[in-house]
Design a protein around this motif. Structure first.
Motif, PDB file in Angstrom:
ATOM      1  N   GLN A 242       0.829  -1.207   0.000  1.00  0.00           N
ATOM      2  CA  GLN A 242       0.000   0.000   0.000  1.00  0.00           C
ATOM      3  C   GLN A 242       0.863   1.257   0.000  1.00  0.00           C
ATOM      4  O   GLN A 242       0.557   2.231  -0.707  1.00  0.00           O
ATOM      5  CB  GLN A 242      -0.937   0.007   1.207  1.00  0.00           C
ATOM      6  N   LEU A 243       1.922   1.245   0.785  1.00  0.00           N
ATOM      7  CA  LEU A 243       2.819   2.401   0.818  1.00  0.00           C
ATOM      8  C   LEU A 243       3.498   2.608  -0.531  1.00  0.00           C
ATOM      9  O   LEU A 243       3.674   3.739  -0.983  1.00  0.00           O
ATOM     10  CB  LEU A 243       3.863   2.220   1.921  1.00  0.00           C
ATOM     11  N   GLU A 244       3.901   1.508  -1.175  1.00  0.00           N
ATOM     12  CA  GLU A 244       4.535   1.615  -2.481  1.00  0.00           C
ATOM     13  C   GLU A 244       3.560   2.189  -3.519  1.00  0.00           C
ATOM     14  O   GLU A 244       3.911   3.087  -4.290  1.00  0.00           O
ATOM     15  CB  GLU A 244       5.022   0.242  -2.943  1.00  0.00           C
ATOM     16  N   THR A 245       2.334   1.668  -3.521  1.00  0.00           N
ATOM     17  CA  THR A 245       1.322   2.148  -4.466  1.00  0.00           C
ATOM     18  C   THR A 245       0.983   3.608  -4.207  1.00  0.00           C
ATOM     19  O   THR A 245       0.831   4.400  -5.138  1.00  0.00           O
ATOM     20  CB  THR A 245       0.053   1.281  -4.362  1.00  0.00           C
ATOM     21  N   MET A 246       0.884   3.971  -2.949  1.00  0.00           N
ATOM     22  CA  MET A 246       0.602   5.359  -2.575  1.00  0.00           C
ATOM     23  C   MET A 246       1.736   6.270  -3.030  1.00  0.00           C
ATOM     24  O   MET A 246       1.503   7.380  -3.535  1.00  0.00           O
ATOM     25  CB  MET A 246       0.402   5.456  -1.062  1.00  0.00           C
ATOM     26  N   GLY A 247       2.977   5.819  -2.844  1.00  0.00           N
ATOM     27  CA  GLY A 247       4.127   6.609  -3.292  1.00  0.00           C
ATOM     28  C   GLY A 247       4.124   6.818  -4.798  1.00  0.00           C
ATOM     29  O   GLY A 247       4.437   7.909  -5.283  1.00  0.00           O
ATOM     30  N   LEU A 248       3.769   5.777  -5.559  1.00  0.00           N
ATOM     31  CA  LEU A 248       3.683   5.907  -7.017  1.00  0.00           C
ATOM     32  C   LEU A 248       2.615   6.931  -7.409  1.00  0.00           C
ATOM     33  O   LEU A 248       2.829   7.760  -8.306  1.00  0.00           O
ATOM     34  CB  LEU A 248       3.366   4.548  -7.645  1.00  0.00           C
ATOM     35  N   ALA A 249       1.469   6.869  -6.735  1.00  0.00           N
ATOM     36  CA  ALA A 249       0.395   7.812  -7.037  1.00  0.00           C
ATOM     37  C   ALA A 249       0.822   9.251  -6.740  1.00  0.00           C
ATOM     38  O   ALA A 249       0.549  10.167  -7.534  1.00  0.00           O
ATOM     39  CB  ALA A 249      -0.860   7.455  -6.238  1.00  0.00           C
ATOM     40  N   LEU A 250       1.498   9.464  -5.615  1.00  0.00           N
ATOM     41  CA  LEU A 250       1.966  10.807  -5.271  1.00  0.00           C
ATOM     42  C   LEU A 250       2.994  11.306  -6.282  1.00  0.00           C
ATOM     43  O   LEU A 250       2.974  12.488  -6.671  1.00  0.00           O
ATOM     44  CB  LEU A 250       2.563  10.811  -3.867  1.00  0.00           C
ATOM     45  N   ALA A 251       3.885  10.426  -6.725  1.00  0.00           N
ATOM     46  CA  ALA A 251       4.890  10.811  -7.719  1.00  0.00           C
ATOM     47  C   ALA A 251       4.229  11.201  -9.034  1.00  0.00           C
ATOM     48  O   ALA A 251       4.636  12.177  -9.693  1.00  0.00           O
ATOM     49  CB  ALA A 251       5.876   9.657  -7.936  1.00  0.00           C
ATOM     50  N   ILE A 252       3.202  10.464  -9.434  1.00  0.00           N
ATOM     51  CA  ILE A 252       2.479  10.784 -10.675  1.00  0.00           C
ATOM     52  C   ILE A 252       1.787  12.141 -10.546  1.00  0.00           C
ATOM     53  O   ILE A 252       1.823  12.962 -11.468  1.00  0.00           O
ATOM     54  CB  ILE A 252       1.469   9.671 -10.990  1.00  0.00           C
ATOM     55  N   MET A 253       1.185  12.394  -9.394  1.00  0.00           N
ATOM     56  CA  MET A 253       0.509  13.679  -9.197  1.00  0.00           C
ATOM     57  C   MET A 253       1.501  14.839  -9.258  1.00  0.00           C
ATOM     58  O   MET A 253       1.230  15.873  -9.879  1.00  0.00           O
ATOM     59  CB  MET A 253      -0.237  13.680  -7.865  1.00  0.00           C
ATOM     60  N   LEU A 254       2.648  14.678  -8.619  1.00  0.00           N
ATOM     61  CA  LEU A 254       3.665  15.730  -8.663  1.00  0.00           C
ATOM     62  C   LEU A 254       4.141  15.966 -10.093  1.00  0.00           C
ATOM     63  O   LEU A 254       4.364  17.118 -10.502  1.00  0.00           O
ATOM     64  CB  LEU A 254       4.843  15.352  -7.764  1.00  0.00           C
ATOM     65  N   ALA A 255       4.299  14.882 -10.861  1.00  0.00           N
ATOM     66  CA  ALA A 255       4.721  15.024 -12.253  1.00  0.00           C
ATOM     67  C   ALA A 255       3.680  15.780 -13.066  1.00  0.00           C
ATOM     68  O   ALA A 255       4.015  16.624 -13.908  1.00  0.00           O
ATOM     69  CB  ALA A 255       4.975  13.643 -12.859  1.00  0.00           C
ATOM     70  N   VAL A 256       2.398  15.513 -12.814  1.00  0.00           N
ATOM     71  CA  VAL A 256       1.330  16.211 -13.531  1.00  0.00           C
ATOM     72  C   VAL A 256       1.335  17.695 -13.183  1.00  0.00           C
ATOM     73  O   VAL A 256       1.241  18.557 -14.073  1.00  0.00           O
ATOM     74  CB  VAL A 256      -0.042  15.584 -13.195  1.00  0.00           C
ATOM     75  N   PHE A 257       1.444  18.026 -11.903  1.00  0.00           N
ATOM     76  CA  PHE A 257       1.469  19.432 -11.495  1.00  0.00           C
ATOM     77  C   PHE A 257       2.677  20.148 -12.099  1.00  0.00           C
ATOM     78  O   PHE A 257       2.564  21.303 -12.546  1.00  0.00           O
ATOM     79  CB  PHE A 257       1.493  19.543  -9.971  1.00  0.00           C
ATOM     80  N   ALA A 258       3.829  19.485 -12.116  1.00  0.00           N
ATOM     81  CA  ALA A 258       5.028  20.104 -12.694  1.00  0.00           C
ATOM     82  C   ALA A 258       4.850  20.319 -14.192  1.00  0.00           C
ATOM     83  O   ALA A 258       5.247  21.365 -14.736  1.00  0.00           O
ATOM     84  CB  ALA A 258       6.243  19.211 -12.428  1.00  0.00           C
ATOM     85  N   ALA A 259       4.255  19.343 -14.887  1.00  0.00           N
ATOM     86  CA  ALA A 259       4.040  19.481 -16.329  1.00  0.00           C
ATOM     87  C   ALA A 259       3.087  20.622 -16.637  1.00  0.00           C
ATOM     88  O   ALA A 259       3.307  21.402 -17.572  1.00  0.00           O
ATOM     89  CB  ALA A 259       3.503  18.168 -16.898  1.00  0.00           C
ATOM     90  N   LEU A 260       2.030  20.760 -15.853  1.00  0.00           N
ATOM     91  CA  LEU A 260       1.073  21.838 -16.082  1.00  0.00           C
ATOM     92  C   LEU A 260       1.682  23.207 -15.796  1.00  0.00           C
ATOM     93  O   LEU A 260       1.347  24.200 -16.441  1.00  0.00           O
ATOM     94  CB  LEU A 260      -0.170  21.634 -15.210  1.00  0.00           C
ATOM     95  N   ALA A 261       2.593  23.257 -14.841  1.00  0.00           N
ATOM     96  CA  ALA A 261       3.155  24.540 -14.426  1.00  0.00           C
ATOM     97  C   ALA A 261       4.323  24.989 -15.292  1.00  0.00           C
ATOM     98  O   ALA A 261       4.492  26.194 -15.530  1.00  0.00           O
ATOM     99  CB  ALA A 261       3.595  24.465 -12.961  1.00  0.00           C
ATOM    100  N   PHE A 262       5.127  24.052 -15.803  1.00  0.00           N
ATOM    101  CA  PHE A 262       6.404  24.441 -16.395  1.00  0.00           C
ATOM    102  C   PHE A 262       6.600  24.067 -17.863  1.00  0.00           C
ATOM    103  O   PHE A 262       7.528  24.573 -18.490  1.00  0.00           O
ATOM    104  CB  PHE A 262       7.557  23.834 -15.572  1.00  0.00           C
ATOM    105  N   THR A 263       5.772  23.179 -18.410  1.00  0.00           N
ATOM    106  CA  THR A 263       5.975  22.793 -19.808  1.00  0.00           C
ATOM    107  C   THR A 263       5.089  23.620 -20.729  1.00  0.00           C
ATOM    108  O   THR A 263       4.050  24.151 -20.319  1.00  0.00           O
ATOM    109  CB  THR A 263       5.681  21.301 -20.023  1.00  0.00           C
ATOM    110  N   ARG A 264       5.504  23.703 -21.992  1.00  0.00           N
ATOM    111  CA  ARG A 264       4.731  24.469 -22.971  1.00  0.00           C
ATOM    112  C   ARG A 264       3.353  23.857 -23.180  1.00  0.00           C
ATOM    113  O   ARG A 264       2.350  24.569 -23.278  1.00  0.00           O
ATOM    114  CB  ARG A 264       5.498  24.521 -24.289  1.00  0.00           C
ATOM    115  N   ILE A 265       3.299  22.528 -23.259  1.00  0.00           N
ATOM    116  CA  ILE A 265       2.015  21.851 -23.448  1.00  0.00           C
ATOM    117  C   ILE A 265       1.107  22.090 -22.251  1.00  0.00           C
ATOM    118  O   ILE A 265      -0.089  22.355 -22.402  1.00  0.00           O
ATOM    119  CB  ILE A 265       2.232  20.344 -23.671  1.00  0.00           C
ATOM    120  N   GLY A 266       1.677  22.022 -21.060  1.00  0.00           N
ATOM    121  CA  GLY A 266       0.882  22.256 -19.866  1.00  0.00           C
ATOM    122  C   GLY A 266       0.314  23.664 -19.820  1.00  0.00           C
ATOM    123  O   GLY A 266      -0.859  23.867 -19.476  1.00  0.00           O
ATOM    124  N   LYS A 267       1.130  24.636 -20.181  1.00  0.00           N
ATOM    125  CA  LYS A 267       0.641  26.021 -20.206  1.00  0.00           C
ATOM    126  C   LYS A 267      -0.422  26.208 -21.268  1.00  0.00           C
ATOM    127  O   LYS A 267      -1.396  26.964 -21.081  1.00  0.00           O
ATOM    128  CB  LYS A 267       1.818  26.965 -20.440  1.00  0.00           C
TER     129      LYS A 267
END
Length: 286
Positions: free
Chosen positions: A139-164
């Motif tokens: 459960q901790l491993e799966t939760m960590g993967l989900a958190l990492a994916i969410m952080l990647a999505v937020f970073a992509a929306l904030a800093f990449t051209r496609i996200g903007k």
């Protein structure tokens, strides 16, 4: 008290896993302007694609990539052929078509894999104990993967051209088009990424329990409730809504029992739409 704390921990884990498909759902709504209920079938498809890749020998990360790719490509194909052509007639025809697409996908998967429950063959590890609270390493491993994916999505929306570009199209599509952003291209990217996230979400939830052809149907209401609670079109709102729904569902088991936990989603939608129609964080706060 220990039961309540255990339910709270379980709710945080469930909310983390639910947040990934909820982000995909609300991001598609923000750009495409209709609620895409085919996410039920896409979540199931992603779960089975990840399961097949894992059974074939891919590592967990590779299986998640396979789930993302298969779900994203199939979801994009459905949007282009069955959903987006109807958006010009309004959001309702497209939403109804998406319900039909989800049902078709679920039955195709049933024909291919059968109705039996399937589980990911992961190593068994002893639960971790903190007082009376118990959490498994998986459960901790799966939760960590989900958190990492969410952080990647937020970073992509904030800093990449496609996200903007996606944020601009969600905020004001006419102004975005005047600035040279191609709305059709952005819509296709939003569809592929959003459906891919839903597919990953289906696999993550399958890792936490098991999968069958109704995996996506069982979480559809929770995904929709999380998006509505946070504000349709708001990615941070989807995350907040997912945590609240996850915790509320787990705590409700202590009061009304597990057969009635899905009613929490209906109740959340009813209360939020009555008291705050725009959701907790408003609409399209990408």
């Amino acid at each position: 008290m220990s039961l309540a704390l255990q339910a709270l921990v379980n709710g945080l884990i469930s909310g983390t896993l639910l947040a990934v498909p909820a982000i995909g759902f609300t991001a598609m709504f923000a750009v495409l302007r209709f609620p895409n209920f085919s996410v039920s079938g896409i979540a199931t498809l992603g779960a089975f694609a990840g399961y097949a890749a894992y059974a074939a020998g891919l590592e967990l990360i590779g299986s998640l990539v396979a789930a993302f790719a298969v779900a994203g490509l199939v979801g994009l194909a459905l949007d282009r052929t069955a959903h987006l052509p109807l958006v010009k007639q309004g959001a309702l025809p497209a939403a109804i078509a998406s319900i039909a697409s989800g049902l078709v996908l679920e039955n195709v998967i049933r024909l291919g894999f059968g109705n039996d429950l399937r589980g990911f063959d992961r190593p068994i590890a002893r639960d971790l104990h903190v007082g009376d609270i118990r959490v498994s390493p998986q459960q901790l491993e799966t939760m960590g993967l989900a958190l990492a994916i969410m952080l990647a999505v937020f970073a992509a929306l904030a800093f990449t051209r496609i996200g903007k570009a996606m944020r601009a199209s969600a905020d004001n599509p006419e102004l975005a088009a005047l600035k040279g952003i191609r709305p059709q291209r952005v819509a296709m990217i939003a569809s592929f990424v959003g459906m891919g996230l839903v597919g990953i979400g289906g696999m993550l939830l399958g890792l936490d329990s098991s999968i069958d052809p109704l995996t996506g149907a069982r979480i559809l209401l929770s995904i929709f409730a999380a998006a509505v609670l946070g504000g349709l079109g708001s990615v941070p709102g989807a995350v907040l809504g997912a945590f609240l729904i996850g915790i509320a569902e787990e705590l409700s088991v202590l009061v009304v029992g597990s057969p009635y936990r899905t009613a929490v989603g209906f109740l959340a939608i009813l209360v939020v739409l009555t008291a705050r129609p725009r959701g907790l964080l408003g609409e399209r706060a990408f």
